[in-house]
Design a protein around this motif. Structure first.
Motif, PDB file in Angstrom:
ATOM      1  N   SER A 152      90.585  45.945  -4.998  1.00 38.31           N
ATOM      2  CA  SER A 152      89.601  45.648  -6.042  1.00 38.31           C
ATOM      3  C   SER A 152      90.335  45.087  -7.255  1.00 38.31           C
ATOM      4  N   PHE A 153      89.622  44.300  -8.063  1.00 41.21           N
ATOM      5  CA  PHE A 153      90.300  43.678  -9.203  1.00 41.21           C
ATOM      6  C   PHE A 153      89.307  43.301 -10.296  1.00 41.21           C
ATOM      7  N   LEU A 154      89.853  43.002 -11.455  1.00 37.59           N
ATOM      8  CA  LEU A 154      89.096  42.436 -12.567  1.00 37.59           C
ATOM      9  C   LEU A 154      89.684  41.074 -12.868  1.00 37.59           C
ATOM     10  N   CYS A 155      88.845  40.036 -12.865  1.00 34.80           N
ATOM     11  CA  CYS A 155      89.287  38.698 -13.263  1.00 34.80           C
ATOM     12  C   CYS A 155      88.857  38.484 -14.707  1.00 34.80           C
ATOM     13  N   VAL A 156      89.830  38.412 -15.600  1.00 38.74           N
ATOM     14  CA  VAL A 156      89.571  38.239 -17.032  1.00 38.74           C
ATOM     15  C   VAL A 156      89.578  36.740 -17.319  1.00 38.74           C
ATOM     16  N   ASN A 157      88.392  36.158 -17.387  1.00 37.91           N
ATOM     17  CA  ASN A 157      88.251  34.710 -17.493  1.00 37.91           C
ATOM     18  C   ASN A 157      87.974  34.315 -18.943  1.00 37.91           C
ATOM     19  N   HIS A 158      88.985  33.771 -19.609  1.00 43.09           N
ATOM     20  CA  HIS A 158      88.841  33.414 -21.022  1.00 43.09           C
ATOM     21  C   HIS A 158      88.315  31.990 -21.226  1.00 43.09           C
ATOM     22  N   PHE A 159      88.199  31.206 -20.136  1.00 49.54           N
ATOM     23  CA  PHE A 159      87.566  29.883 -20.270  1.00 49.54           C
ATOM     24  C   PHE A 159      86.502  29.726 -19.187  1.00 49.54           C
ATOM     25  N   TYR A 160      85.564  30.632 -19.281  1.00 52.77           N
ATOM     26  CA  TYR A 160      84.513  30.810 -18.279  1.00 52.77           C
ATOM     27  C   TYR A 160      83.682  29.548 -18.077  1.00 52.77           C
ATOM     28  N   GLN A 161      83.515  28.754 -19.152  1.00 50.99           N
ATOM     29  CA  GLN A 161      82.696  27.545 -19.062  1.00 50.99           C
ATOM     30  C   GLN A 161      83.398  26.424 -18.322  1.00 50.99           C
ATOM     31  N   HIS A 162      84.663  26.609 -18.030  1.00 49.77           N
ATOM     32  CA  HIS A 162      85.474  25.618 -17.330  1.00 49.77           C
ATOM     33  C   HIS A 162      85.300  25.834 -15.827  1.00 49.77           C
ATOM     34  N   PRO A 163      84.680  24.903 -15.092  1.00 50.21           N
ATOM     35  CA  PRO A 163      84.390  25.132 -13.665  1.00 50.21           C
ATOM     36  C   PRO A 163      85.602  25.525 -12.841  1.00 50.21           C
ATOM     37  N   VAL A 164      86.766  24.930 -13.141  1.00 45.19           N
ATOM     38  CA  VAL A 164      87.937  25.208 -12.314  1.00 45.19           C
ATOM     39  C   VAL A 164      88.397  26.656 -12.432  1.00 45.19           C
ATOM     40  N   SER A 165      88.041  27.320 -13.529  1.00 46.11           N
ATOM     41  CA  SER A 165      88.481  28.703 -13.732  1.00 46.11           C
ATOM     42  C   SER A 165      87.957  29.612 -12.634  1.00 46.11           C
ATOM     43  N   HIS A 166      86.763  29.339 -12.158  1.00 44.00           N
ATOM     44  CA  HIS A 166      86.156  30.192 -11.138  1.00 44.00           C
ATOM     45  C   HIS A 166      86.865  30.045  -9.784  1.00 44.00           C
ATOM     46  N   LEU A 167      87.500  28.892  -9.570  1.00 35.47           N
ATOM     47  CA  LEU A 167      88.269  28.717  -8.346  1.00 35.47           C
ATOM     48  C   LEU A 167      89.465  29.658  -8.306  1.00 35.47           C
ATOM     49  N   ARG A 168      90.045  29.916  -9.466  1.00 40.99           N
ATOM     50  CA  ARG A 168      91.174  30.838  -9.532  1.00 40.99           C
ATOM     51  C   ARG A 168      90.746  32.237  -9.125  1.00 40.99           C
ATOM     52  N   CYS A 169      89.620  32.682  -9.672  1.00 39.83           N
ATOM     53  CA  CYS A 169      89.125  34.027  -9.346  1.00 39.83           C
ATOM     54  C   CYS A 169      88.700  34.113  -7.886  1.00 39.83           C
ATOM     55  N   LYS A 170      88.015  33.067  -7.397  1.00 41.59           N
ATOM     56  CA  LYS A 170      87.555  33.049  -6.006  1.00 41.59           C
ATOM     57  C   LYS A 170      88.751  33.067  -5.050  1.00 41.59           C
ATOM     58  N   GLY A 171      89.780  32.289  -5.368  1.00 41.89           N
ATOM     59  CA  GLY A 171      90.958  32.278  -4.522  1.00 41.89           C
ATOM     60  C   GLY A 171      91.625  33.638  -4.448  1.00 41.89           C
ATOM     61  N   PHE A 172      91.722  34.313  -5.597  1.00 42.92           N
ATOM     62  CA  PHE A 172      92.332  35.640  -5.633  1.00 42.92           C
ATOM     63  C   PHE A 172      91.535  36.612  -4.760  1.00 42.92           C
ATOM     64  N   ALA A 173      90.203  36.572  -4.896  1.00 42.46           N
ATOM     65  CA  ALA A 173      89.350  37.447  -4.093  1.00 42.46           C
ATOM     66  C   ALA A 173      89.517  37.161  -2.606  1.00 42.46           C
ATOM     67  N   ASP A 174      89.556  35.890  -2.241  1.00 42.02           N
ATOM     68  CA  ASP A 174      89.717  35.535  -0.829  1.00 42.02           C
ATOM     69  C   ASP A 174      91.096  35.961  -0.318  1.00 42.02           C
ATOM     70  N   GLY A 175      92.102  35.889  -1.187  1.00 42.59           N
ATOM     71  CA  GLY A 175      93.424  36.372  -0.798  1.00 42.59           C
ATOM     72  C   GLY A 175      93.410  37.857  -0.484  1.00 42.59           C
ATOM     73  N   LEU A 176      92.574  38.584  -1.203  1.00 40.82           N
ATOM     74  CA  LEU A 176      92.408  40.016  -0.948  1.00 40.82           C
ATOM     75  C   LEU A 176      91.502  40.279   0.247  1.00 40.82           C
ATOM     76  N   GLY A 177      90.660  39.279   0.582  1.00 44.81           N
ATOM     77  CA  GLY A 177      89.700  39.460   1.662  1.00 44.81           C
ATOM     78  C   GLY A 177      88.430  40.151   1.215  1.00 44.81           C
TER      79      GLY A 177
END
Length: 311
Positions: A152-177
């Protein structure tokens, strides 16, 4: 001999005049970061270094306080000033597509850096894209966390309005499964907001095992908070990018992994590519993947001295 030597010196002088005889071209760099963003310092420093080395004048323009809605206007203004080239980030394709397309159509060479993609660069007619695959970068860090049994994790997104930021969080989650779900929050950019919103999430979700920050803006205050809470060993702390605080936290073990997109290459290579293209009509065949690279405690000494300046 004297006559030969004089001729040789004259030839060398002529060569040096030819190499350095270009009028200083003017490039405009439009970046989406506020001036206070320490990550931008690295790109700006590297771009300025390249400009100094190849004899280019470079101007940096940024939206006030990082307000992305200003990006289109800044690109339009840059193009209207008739520079020899434009370097730009792409925080949101909807905001910059028309201004960048118009700049290219007017004959201004454009290179995209940091955010955006090779596909978008091709779409608008930019010469090259220099950056990292954000989803892949997040996934690589997530796989590191999975190896440490994080679920489990918390993604602290400080530039939430930036579309690419969500790819970082999604990738991390997928890495965890696992699914991202509500584990990604809009932290804002103010250090107090970053800490307060993150702390509220962690209080409501006490079983959270990892913290992912998306750059120094969120990492630096969260590092301080984690240390103040005496929770350095409680969380698998991962972050994007580097700063002096991040490097120090990696040295003491608070931060377990940092994702380095090598922003030095983004600023430096953009200037060199454009200078060579304008002066000599040459350009390398491919876009440049500047990252991701993973930095851990084992290799942090290699970048320690240059953190916040060129790394």
């Amino acid at each position: 001999m004297k006559r030969w030597l004089k001729a040789a010196v004259g030839a060398c002088a002529l060569l040096m005049t030819t190499v350095s005889g270009h009028a200083a071209e003017r490039f405009v760099f439009v970046g989406h970061w506020p001036e206070s963003d320490s990550f931008f310092n690295v790109i700006r420093n590297s771009a300025q270094l390249a400009a100094d080395q190849v004899g280019v004048k470079i101007e940096f323009r940024n939206p006030t306080g990082g307000d992305l809605s200003e990006m289109g206007r800044l690109i339009d203004q840059a193009a209207a000033s008739k520079p020899d080239a434009i370097i730009s980030t792409v925080p949101d394709e909807n905001l910059v597509t028309d201004p960048l397309t118009n700049a290219v159509a007017s004959g201004i060479p454009v290179v995209l850096v940091n955010s955006g993609s090779a596909d978008f660069a091709k779409k608008i007619g930019a010469l090259r894209y220099i950056g990292q695959a954000e989803y892949d970068a997040g996934k690589a860090a997530g796989e590191q966390a999975k190896a440490a049994n994080v679920k489990s994790f918390l993604c602290v997104n400080h530039f939430y309005q930036h579309p690419v930021s969500h790819l970082r969080c999604k990738g991390f989650a997928d890495g965890l499964g696992i699914a991202v779900g509500d584990q990604e929050i809009d932290s804002g950019t103010d250090p107090n907001d970053v800490v307060n919103r993150s702390a509220a999430f962690l209080k409501a979700h006490p079983d959270t095992q990892a913290i992912l920050t998306l750059g120094p803006t969120s990492a630096d205050p969260m590092i301080k908070w984690v240390k103040d809470q005496g929770a350095g060993d409680k969380y698998f702390f991962a972050t994007f990018d580097l700063s002096k605080d991040i490097v120090a936290a990696m040295k003491d073990g608070t931060v377990k992994v940092a994702i380095d997109q090598q922003p030095f290459l983004q600023g430096y290579d953009a200037v060199v590519i454009l200078a060579n293209y304008i002066r000599y009509g040459v350009i390398q065949a491919n876009d440049i993947s500047s990252g991701p690279g993973l930095i851990t405690k084992q290799n942090i000494d290699q970048v320690l001295a240059l953190a916040g300046k060129y790394r």
